[in-house]
Design an enzyme around this catalytic site. Structure first.
Site, mmCIF file in Angstrom:
data_model
loop_
_atom_site.group_PDB
_atom_site.id
_atom_site.type_symbol
_atom_site.label_atom_id
_atom_site.label_comp_id
_atom_site.label_asym_id
_atom_site.label_seq_id
_atom_site.Cartn_x
_atom_site.Cartn_y
_atom_site.Cartn_z
ATOM 1 N N GLY A 100 32.890 31.392 48.392
ATOM 2 C CA GLY A 100 34.088 31.521 49.227
ATOM 3 C C GLY A 100 34.125 32.915 49.817
ATOM 4 O O GLY A 100 33.087 33.447 50.226
ATOM 5 N N ILE A 128 34.804 36.021 48.509
ATOM 6 C CA ILE A 128 34.127 37.126 47.805
ATOM 7 C C ILE A 128 32.623 36.873 47.738
ATOM 8 O O ILE A 128 31.809 37.782 47.969
ATOM 9 C CB ILE A 128 34.735 37.331 46.391
ATOM 10 C CG1 ILE A 128 36.217 37.698 46.521
ATOM 11 C CG2 ILE A 128 33.976 38.421 45.634
ATOM 12 C CD1 ILE A 128 36.986 37.732 45.213
ATOM 13 N N ARG A 174 31.592 22.759 45.335
ATOM 14 C CA ARG A 174 31.815 21.312 45.271
ATOM 15 C C ARG A 174 31.437 20.668 46.605
ATOM 16 O O ARG A 174 30.929 19.565 46.657
ATOM 17 C CB ARG A 174 33.274 21.017 44.917
ATOM 18 C CG ARG A 174 33.556 21.297 43.453
ATOM 19 C CD ARG A 174 35.014 21.339 43.187
ATOM 20 N NE ARG A 174 35.669 22.391 43.977
ATOM 21 C CZ ARG A 174 36.938 22.723 43.883
ATOM 22 N NH1 ARG A 174 37.710 22.092 43.036
ATOM 23 N NH2 ARG A 174 37.451 23.680 44.622
ATOM 24 N N THR A 232 32.165 38.486 38.054
ATOM 25 C CA THR A 232 33.366 39.238 38.460
ATOM 26 C C THR A 232 34.496 38.252 38.734
ATOM 27 O O THR A 232 35.493 38.616 39.359
ATOM 28 C CB THR A 232 33.117 40.069 39.742
ATOM 29 O OG1 THR A 232 32.752 39.175 40.805
ATOM 30 C CG2 THR A 232 32.049 41.121 39.557
ATOM 31 N N ARG A 236 36.080 35.214 36.397
ATOM 32 C CA ARG A 236 36.961 35.186 35.227
ATOM 33 C C ARG A 236 36.100 35.076 33.977
ATOM 34 O O ARG A 236 35.162 34.275 33.933
ATOM 35 C CB ARG A 236 37.922 33.980 35.279
ATOM 36 C CG ARG A 236 39.076 34.119 36.254
ATOM 37 C CD ARG A 236 40.123 35.143 35.803
ATOM 38 N NE ARG A 236 41.246 35.252 36.710
ATOM 39 C CZ ARG A 236 41.346 36.146 37.705
ATOM 40 N NH1 ARG A 236 40.392 37.033 37.922
ATOM 41 N NH2 ARG A 236 42.428 36.178 38.463
ATOM 42 N N GLU A 277 39.572 39.587 27.088
ATOM 43 C CA GLU A 277 39.878 40.912 27.633
ATOM 44 C C GLU A 277 41.074 41.460 26.859
ATOM 45 O O GLU A 277 42.002 40.702 26.611
ATOM 46 C CB GLU A 277 40.243 40.810 29.118
ATOM 47 C CG GLU A 277 39.037 40.542 29.980
ATOM 48 C CD GLU A 277 39.346 40.436 31.470
ATOM 49 O OE1 GLU A 277 40.468 40.785 31.880
ATOM 50 O OE2 GLU A 277 38.477 39.990 32.211
ATOM 51 N N HIS A 332 37.567 44.976 34.279
ATOM 52 C CA HIS A 332 38.293 44.167 35.268
ATOM 53 C C HIS A 332 38.883 45.057 36.375
ATOM 54 O O HIS A 332 40.102 45.109 36.579
ATOM 55 C CB HIS A 332 39.400 43.342 34.582
ATOM 56 C CG HIS A 332 39.838 42.148 35.382
ATOM 57 N ND1 HIS A 332 40.241 40.960 34.802
ATOM 58 C CD2 HIS A 332 39.949 41.950 36.722
ATOM 59 C CE1 HIS A 332 40.583 40.096 35.747
ATOM 60 N NE2 HIS A 332 40.409 40.678 36.922
ATOM 61 N N ILE A 333 37.973 45.737 37.080
ATOM 62 C CA ILE A 333 38.411 46.640 38.154
ATOM 63 C C ILE A 333 37.961 46.129 39.518
ATOM 64 O O ILE A 333 37.876 46.899 40.480
ATOM 65 C CB ILE A 333 37.920 48.099 37.955
ATOM 66 C CG1 ILE A 333 36.411 48.157 37.699
ATOM 67 C CG2 ILE A 333 38.639 48.783 36.811
ATOM 68 C CD1 ILE A 333 35.592 48.530 38.868
ATOM 69 N N GLY A 334 37.672 44.831 39.607
ATOM 70 C CA GLY A 334 37.111 44.266 40.842
ATOM 71 C C GLY A 334 37.811 44.743 42.104
ATOM 72 O O GLY A 334 37.175 45.175 43.064
#
Ligand SMILES: NC(=O)c1ccc[n+]([C@@H]2O[C@H](COP(=O)([O-])OP(=O)(O)OC[C@H]3O[C@@H](n4cnc5c(N)ncnc54)[C@H](O)[C@@H]3O)[C@@H](O)[C@H]2O)c1
Ligand SMILES: O=C(O)[C@H](O)CO
Length: 321
Positions: free
Chosen positions: A155, A157, A178, A236, A238, A267, A286-288
């Site tokens: 998608g 990202i 999908r 990156t 989940r 986390e 988790h600093i994406g």
């Protein structure tokens, strides 16, 4: 009109809310709100601006707070929300797609490079006084030029990452969604492949799908077992999409070459986790989307969603799910 905000957010978002006449209460203590505290706070407010995925916007919460005119998430992911329950109660949910794609793709790219060259591990060896003796066969990484990038969930990202990888390393792109992403096929010559082929053919496999019942735990022993021994796994998206014990074993048994994680399961990651001391592993907390540009943009979009919801107007960035 009163809004409850679950964290300190960039000023630009707060200014927008105040300029629209919204009275804001922000939970600025550096601790997670318990679910009961969140419900109690929301009972005194008309709208919620929720930051991060810790608080569950589930059926229990939504039924207790069915008076809310809007729940505005300052995130693109909405796996912490019961979208069906919200729809049934008529509570619109907003999120922040697009504005963080570049920052998050940068994080995936950074992890890919860090793993390929063992960068985080080597940094730590210097800090421990272990610079060591130069030997031409020590501290060797691998090059990415021309290697195949596999994206699970191509998608916004995933596309941003694929463009960076194409520009920097001329990496061919395969993907599994999908459905087909025809725009990506045209722009980048991307090739849709079945899931198993994605596992078997990717040199770098990067996850960019949402966390759903379908994707939860999908990257497990069986999946790692199908990947190339030379491959790099990047998550990156989940943490719950991979099984961390299985990932550790796959690395220890050299079924895959390395892993880069911005999201972990659970986390925060336990500081004693052996992954943190492995040469071919890089982990971030988790600093994406943690750039000034992305976080300001997210705060603005979250404020715009909240204001629209309070006015009873359609949200500009509504969760459609
Ligand atoms: N690390 C971070 O800080 C950070 C930041 C932003 C987003 N994220 C995560 O990244 C995810 C993707 O964000 P995006 O903006 O690119 O979303 P997006 O909706 O643009 O892209 C997701 C893609 O995944 C595909 N997909 C969904 N379910 C799938 C499945 N079961 N199998 C295969 N493909 C599937 C969709 O078709 C879509 O193309 C978010 O949901 C969020 O969880 C993490
Ligand atoms: O989904 C997102 O936007 C990020 O993970 C921040 O929660």
């Amino acid at each position: 009109m009163k809004a409850f905000v679950t964290r300190k957010i960039p000023d630009v978002g707060l200014q927008l809310l105040r300029a629209a006449g919204v009275e804001v209460t922000a939970h600025t203590e550096k601790r997670e709100l318990a679910q009961e505290e969140l419900i109690t706070a929301c009972l005194r407010h008309d709208a919620l601006l929720s930051v991060g995925g810790r608080n569950k916007i589930d059926a229990v919460f939504l039924n207790a707070c069915s008076h809310l005119k809007v729940v505005s998430l300052m995130s693109v992911g909405y796996d912490n929300v019961d979208v069906v329950a919200a729809r049934e109660l008529g509570i619109p949910i907003g999120h922040t797609p697009g504005v963080l794609s570049n920052a998050t793709a940068d994080t995936a790219f950074l992890l890919m490079m860090a793993v390929a060259r063992k960068a985080f591990y080597l940094h730590n060896t210097i800090a421990r006084g272990e610079w060591g003796f130069f030997e031409p066969t020590r501290n060797l990484g691998v090059e990415l030029n021309g290697k195949t990038l596999g994206v699970f969930g191509l998608g916004k990202i995933g596309m941003a990452l694929a463009r960076k990888c194409r520009g920097a390393y001329d990496m061919p792109l395969i993907y599994h969604n999908r459905g087909r992403n025809e725009a990506a096929e045209q722009e980048l010559g991307a090739r849709w492949v079945p899931f198993d082929e994605l596992l078997r053919e990717s040199d770098v496999l990067s996850l960019h799908a949402a966390l759903t019942p379908e994707t939860k735990g999908l990257f497990n022993e069986a999946a790692f077992g199908k990947m190339k021994q030379s491959s790099i796994f990047i998550n990156t998206a989940r943490g719950a999409m991979h099984n961390e014990q299985h990932l550790l074993r796959a690395l220890q048994e050299e079924q895959i070459w390395g892993a880069g994680l911005d999201v972990t399961n659970p986390e925060p990651m336990d500081p004693d986790n052996p992954l943190l001391n492995m040469p071919n592993v890089a982990v971030l907390p988790h600093i994406g989307s943690a750039t000034v540009e992305a976080r300001n943009g997210m705060a603005v979009m979250a404020a715009q969603n909240l204001i629209a919801g309070l006015k009873g107007e359609p949200l500009p960035f509504a969760v459609k799910g």
